[in-house]
Scaffold this motif. Sequence first.
Motif, PDB file in Angstrom:
ATOM      1  N   UNK A  62      -1.302  -1.342  -5.104  1.00  0.00           N
ATOM      2  CA  UNK A  62      -0.223  -1.223  -4.119  1.00  0.00           C
ATOM      3  C   UNK A  62       0.256   0.217  -3.930  1.00  0.00           C
ATOM      4  N   UNK A  63       0.262   0.986  -4.989  1.00  0.00           N
ATOM      5  CA  UNK A  63       0.837   2.335  -4.925  1.00  0.00           C
ATOM      6  C   UNK A  63       0.045   3.308  -4.045  1.00  0.00           C
ATOM      7  N   UNK A  64      -1.185   2.964  -3.692  1.00  0.00           N
ATOM      8  CA  UNK A  64      -1.987   3.864  -2.854  1.00  0.00           C
ATOM      9  C   UNK A  64      -2.307   3.273  -1.482  1.00  0.00           C
ATOM     10  N   UNK A  65      -1.906   2.033  -1.238  1.00  0.00           N
ATOM     11  CA  UNK A  65      -2.195   1.399   0.051  1.00  0.00           C
ATOM     12  C   UNK A  65      -1.587   2.210   1.196  1.00  0.00           C
ATOM     13  N   UNK A  66      -2.384   2.416   2.236  1.00  0.00           N
ATOM     14  CA  UNK A  66      -1.943   3.202   3.379  1.00  0.00           C
ATOM     15  C   UNK A  66      -2.147   4.691   3.207  1.00  0.00           C
ATOM     16  N   UNK A  67      -2.466   5.141   2.003  1.00  0.00           N
ATOM     17  CA  UNK A  67      -2.676   6.577   1.755  1.00  0.00           C
ATOM     18  C   UNK A  67      -4.116   6.885   1.366  1.00  0.00           C
ATOM     19  N   UNK A  68      -4.750   5.987   0.620  1.00  0.00           N
ATOM     20  CA  UNK A  68      -6.110   6.202   0.127  1.00  0.00           C
ATOM     21  C   UNK A  68      -7.074   5.286   0.880  1.00  0.00           C
TER      22      UNK A  68
END
Length: 116
Positions: A62-68
């Motif tokens: 979840x912490x990287x969704x939309x960024x990675x």
Amino acid sequence: QVQLVESGGDLVQPGGSLRLSCAASGFTFSSYRMRWYRQPPGKEREFVAAISSTGGTTNYVDSVKGRFTVSRDNNKNTMYLQMNSLKPEDTAVYYCKALGYRYDYWGQGTQVTVSS
């Protein structure tokens, strides 16, 4: 000889971008599911992203969704991790892993440091 070699790690400012690569050799890359993991300083290794053997299915922590964004090129035997909007908490050693029916393989890691 099986090899997974990560590259692309660097020092980057918050908000910046990096693209990591994981080059595979010595096994049938297109038959393996692939994953990215990371190990922040003083912490345990954690899952980051996964991609199916064909590249048709991906998932992320979840912490990287939309960024990675994870991707692969089976013609080049290489997996990628495009990292955008990097945060200091993304600082870690990033590892790739190949998952097969019988064997799994790890790379040696590449350091990503996000700091101003």
